[in-house]
Scaffold this motif. Structure first.
Motif, mmCIF file in Angstrom:
data_model
loop_
_atom_site.group_PDB
_atom_site.id
_atom_site.type_symbol
_atom_site.label_atom_id
_atom_site.label_comp_id
_atom_site.label_asym_id
_atom_site.label_seq_id
_atom_site.Cartn_x
_atom_site.Cartn_y
_atom_site.Cartn_z
ATOM 1 N N THR A 1 0.845 -1.193 0.000
ATOM 2 C CA THR A 1 0.000 0.000 0.000
ATOM 3 C C THR A 1 0.882 1.246 0.000
ATOM 4 O O THR A 1 2.096 1.166 0.210
ATOM 5 N N THR A 2 0.251 2.403 -0.197
ATOM 6 C CA THR A 2 1.009 3.662 -0.210
ATOM 7 C C THR A 2 1.651 3.953 1.141
ATOM 8 O O THR A 2 2.664 4.644 1.207
ATOM 9 N N LYS B 1 -4.963 15.106 -10.215
ATOM 10 C CA LYS B 1 -6.034 14.112 -10.124
ATOM 11 C C LYS B 1 -6.913 14.197 -11.367
ATOM 12 O O LYS B 1 -7.200 15.270 -11.870
ATOM 13 N N THR C 1 -4.683 10.954 -16.838
ATOM 14 C CA THR C 1 -4.279 9.567 -17.060
ATOM 15 C C THR C 1 -2.778 9.544 -17.272
ATOM 16 O O THR C 1 -2.147 10.594 -17.446
ATOM 17 N N THR D 1 -2.056 4.735 -9.730
ATOM 18 C CA THR D 1 -3.340 4.430 -10.355
ATOM 19 C C THR D 1 -3.964 3.309 -9.528
ATOM 20 O O THR D 1 -3.390 2.891 -8.527
ATOM 21 N N ALA D 2 -5.109 2.819 -9.926
ATOM 22 C CA ALA D 2 -5.752 1.728 -9.185
ATOM 23 C C ALA D 2 -4.866 0.488 -9.229
ATOM 24 O O ALA D 2 -4.704 -0.121 -10.275
ATOM 25 N N GLY D 3 -4.257 0.148 -8.116
ATOM 26 C CA GLY D 3 -3.455 -1.061 -8.020
ATOM 27 C C GLY D 3 -2.096 -0.997 -8.689
ATOM 28 O O GLY D 3 -1.467 -2.037 -8.891
ATOM 29 N N HIS D 4 -1.608 0.199 -9.028
ATOM 30 C CA HIS D 4 -0.310 0.295 -9.696
ATOM 31 C C HIS D 4 0.376 1.604 -9.331
ATOM 32 O O HIS D 4 -0.271 2.591 -9.001
ATOM 33 N N HIS E 1 -4.741 4.765 -17.868
ATOM 34 C CA HIS E 1 -4.959 4.437 -16.459
ATOM 35 C C HIS E 1 -5.152 5.753 -15.701
ATOM 36 O O HIS E 1 -4.284 6.619 -15.728
ATOM 37 N N ARG E 2 -6.281 5.896 -15.029
ATOM 38 C CA ARG E 2 -6.597 7.144 -14.332
ATOM 39 C C ARG E 2 -5.719 7.303 -13.090
ATOM 40 O O ARG E 2 -5.623 6.409 -12.258
ATOM 41 N N GLN F 1 -4.701 8.469 -9.518
ATOM 42 C CA GLN F 1 -5.391 8.738 -8.266
ATOM 43 C C GLN F 1 -4.586 9.661 -7.363
ATOM 44 O O GLN F 1 -5.152 10.459 -6.629
ATOM 45 N N GLU F 2 -3.264 9.525 -7.403
ATOM 46 C CA GLU F 2 -2.385 10.385 -6.601
ATOM 47 C C GLU F 2 -1.103 10.651 -7.364
ATOM 48 O O GLU F 2 -0.656 9.815 -8.152
#
Length: 156
Positions: A79-80, A101, A104, A120-123, A141-142, A144-145
């Motif tokens: 995790t982060t 935010k 992509t 991104t989600a899971g990466h 890939h969107r 997220q942070e």
């Protein structure tokens, strides 16, 4: 299924060898020395290790050891929280940005020469000078942070 002609070039920038594949657009992959170190250690699910190595400019093995010290098991994602702790152990700090935010990996362009990590989600993927250095660089890939990664004494 469509077949696209591919051309692979070898490029050396600041002693960092990168393989560039040309299809419809220029795509930059993970630096060869990081892929090699990961493969040598028979690692998988180590995108955070690779991202931190890119963001800090440190060798893969040194970053891998820091993640092991914070509790990452081989061939397992983290995790982060673990990413942030490992970054601190390596003598760096992360600065979270809000302005990126909704972008992509394909549309992400950091206008400064800084280094950091996009999540991104899971990466996770490292970036240098606004270029995502990962297989996701031309994908949608969107994000997220976004974290800038700085040496404790200032921006690297």
């Amino acid at each position: 299924m469509h077949q696209h002609a591919m051309l692979t070039l070898k490029q050396t920038i600041n002693s960092d060898t990168t393989f560039i594949t040309l299809t419809k657009e220029l795509k930059m992959s993970i630096p060869a020395h990081l892929r090699s170190a990961s493969a040598t250690m028979k690692e998988t699910d180590d995108c955070c290790v690779i991202a931190v190595a890119i963001a800090t400019g440190l060798p893969y093995r040194e970053v891998h050891k820091a993640f092991a010290k914070v509790g990452r098991k081989n061939r397992t994602g983290v995790t982060t929280f673990y990413v942030e702790v490992a970054i601190k152990m390596l003598g760096f700090r992360s600065v979270k940005l809000e302005t990126w935010k909704g972008k992509t990996c394909k549309t992400f362009k950091q206008p400064f020469p800084q280094r950091g990590i996009v999540f991104t989600a899971g990466h996770a993927a490292g970036f240098v000078g606004g270029i995502v250095r990962d297989w996701t660089s031309e994908r949608r890939h969107r994000i997220q942070e976004v974290w800038l990664v700085e040496k404790n004494s200032g921006i690297i």
